[in-house]
Scaffold this motif. Structure first.
Motif, short mmCIF file in Angstrom:
data_model
loop_
_atom_site.label_atom_id
_atom_site.label_comp_id
_atom_site.label_asym_id
_atom_site.label_seq_id
_atom_site.Cartn_x
_atom_site.Cartn_y
_atom_site.Cartn_z
N GLY A 51 13.89 -4.99 -6.24
CA GLY A 51 13.83 -6.44 -6.79
C GLY A 51 12.97 -6.64 -7.86
N LYS A 52 13.03 -7.88 -8.06
CA LYS A 52 11.96 -8.36 -9.21
C LYS A 52 10.47 -8.27 -9.02
CE LYS A 52 13.17 -11.91 -12.67
NZ LYS A 52 13.61 -13.19 -12.72
N PHE A 53 10.02 -8.80 -7.96
CA PHE A 53 8.62 -8.77 -7.69
C PHE A 53 8.10 -8.10 -6.47
CE2 PHE A 53 10.33 -13.03 -9.33
CZ PHE A 53 9.60 -12.92 -10.71
N ASN A 54 8.66 -7.26 -5.99
CA ASN A 54 8.33 -6.62 -4.67
C ASN A 54 7.54 -5.27 -5.12
OD1 ASN A 54 9.75 -4.55 -2.27
ND2 ASN A 54 7.81 -5.89 -1.82
N PHE A 55 6.27 -5.31 -4.70
CA PHE A 55 5.15 -4.19 -5.31
C PHE A 55 4.80 -3.57 -4.03
CE2 PHE A 55 5.32 -6.64 -9.23
CZ PHE A 55 5.30 -5.83 -10.21
N LYS A 56 4.25 -2.38 -4.23
CA LYS A 56 3.53 -1.66 -3.21
C LYS A 56 2.02 -1.30 -3.82
CE LYS A 56 3.45 2.55 0.01
NZ LYS A 56 4.15 3.60 0.38
N ALA A 57 1.04 -1.74 -3.22
CA ALA A 57 -0.50 -1.54 -3.73
C ALA A 57 -0.87 -0.61 -2.83
CB ALA A 57 -0.96 -2.74 -3.78
N THR A 58 -1.56 0.49 -3.35
CA THR A 58 -2.20 1.58 -2.69
C THR A 58 -3.51 1.77 -3.04
OG1 THR A 58 -0.13 2.54 -2.56
CG2 THR A 58 -1.90 4.05 -1.96
N SER A 92 -7.39 3.89 -2.97
CA SER A 92 -7.89 5.60 -3.25
C SER A 92 -7.87 6.26 -1.76
CB SER A 92 -9.16 5.55 -3.94
OG SER A 92 -10.17 5.11 -3.17
N GLY A 93 -7.62 5.55 -0.77
CA GLY A 93 -7.66 5.99 0.59
C GLY A 93 -6.34 6.26 1.20
N GLY A 94 -5.24 5.92 0.56
CA GLY A 94 -3.92 5.97 0.63
C GLY A 94 -3.37 4.82 1.42
N PHE A 95 -4.28 3.73 1.68
CA PHE A 95 -3.60 2.77 2.51
C PHE A 95 -2.87 1.78 1.57
CE2 PHE A 95 -7.45 4.06 4.79
CZ PHE A 95 -6.74 4.13 6.01
N SER A 96 -1.93 1.04 2.07
CA SER A 96 -1.13 0.08 1.34
C SER A 96 -0.82 -1.07 1.87
CB SER A 96 0.14 1.03 1.21
OG SER A 96 0.87 1.33 2.14
N VAL A 97 -0.26 -1.96 0.99
CA VAL A 97 0.20 -3.30 1.48
C VAL A 97 1.17 -3.74 0.41
CG1 VAL A 97 -1.47 -4.69 0.03
CG2 VAL A 97 -0.60 -5.69 1.99
N GLU A 98 2.27 -4.34 1.01
CA GLU A 98 3.34 -4.59 0.15
C GLU A 98 3.19 -6.22 -0.42
OE1 GLU A 98 7.48 -3.72 0.40
OE2 GLU A 98 6.97 -1.90 1.79
N LEU A 99 3.39 -6.43 -1.66
CA LEU A 99 3.24 -7.94 -2.12
C LEU A 99 4.87 -8.12 -2.86
CD1 LEU A 99 0.65 -6.81 -4.34
CD2 LEU A 99 0.28 -8.22 -2.60
N GLY A 122 6.77 -9.13 1.39
CA GLY A 122 5.45 -8.77 1.36
C GLY A 122 4.68 -10.16 1.21
N PHE A 123 3.24 -9.76 1.43
CA PHE A 123 2.06 -10.80 0.96
C PHE A 123 2.36 -11.34 -0.40
CE2 PHE A 123 0.03 -8.69 4.59
CZ PHE A 123 -0.78 -9.89 5.07
N ARG A 124 2.10 -12.56 -0.65
CA ARG A 124 2.04 -13.29 -1.96
C ARG A 124 0.82 -12.91 -2.36
NH1 ARG A 124 5.61 -18.49 -0.83
NH2 ARG A 124 3.78 -19.21 -0.02
N PRO A 125 0.26 -12.75 -3.53
CA PRO A 125 -0.92 -12.51 -4.14
C PRO A 125 -2.09 -13.54 -3.56
CG PRO A 125 0.79 -12.00 -5.83
CD PRO A 125 1.34 -12.48 -4.65
N MET A 126 -1.72 -14.71 -3.71
CA MET A 126 -3.00 -15.58 -3.14
C MET A 126 -3.12 -15.45 -1.76
SD MET A 126 -4.05 -17.11 -5.79
CE MET A 126 -4.89 -18.80 -5.34
#
Length: 137
Positions: free
Chosen positions: A10-17, A19-26, A38-42
């Motif tokens: 999609g347009k705004f779905n990101f995966k942030a990772t 340096s330890g390899g842990f991730s969260v979706e936004l 995913g979580f919204r940035p705020m």
């Protein structure tokens, strides 16, 4: 400290990772085309505040030799919707603490957390009012 983001779908779905390899979706708010993946940035700022203050509370109470059995944190926030950007206006944090705890030591731990140690609180507190309360169960 390093964070890398990749666009997933999609347009705004990101995966942030990190340096330890842990991730969260936004993802963005559905009002502008987000898809709820995913979580919204705020929201991630509030997660950071909860994690930072929770870690500090556990650390301080442990050093005070308090018998903290568990901790649960609830955060509610309001934003200045009439401004752009819509930054946080009020943030209320409720700590639910479990164990045989001294009220004086809990209150000291809270003061130390928010006045000295929690860097996320220090940053957010420059633009928002942060209120904290607690219960001992």
């Amino acid at each position: 400290m390093e964070i890398n983001l990749i666009r997933k779908s999609g347009k705004f779905n990101f995966k942030a990772t990190n340096s330890g390899g842990f991730s969260v979706e936004l993802d963005a708010n559905p009002a502008i085309g987000g898809t709820g993946k995913g979580f919204r940035p705020m929201e991630t700022l509030l997660v950071g505040l909860g994690g930072c203050s929770g870690i500090d509370m556990v650390n301080i109470l442990t050093k005070q030799k308090e018998d903290l059995k568990d901790i649960k944190i609830n955060i509610k926030a309001t934003r200045r919707e009439d401004e752009t950007p819509a930054i946080f206006e009020n943030i209320d944090i409720q700590f639910n603490l479990f164990g045989e705890l001294s009220v004086a030591k809990v209150e000291r731990a809270l003061q130390m957390t928010f006045d000295k140690y929690c860097s996320v609180s220090n940053i957010l507190g420059r633009s928002a009012t942060i209120n904290f309360t607690y219960t001992i169960n």
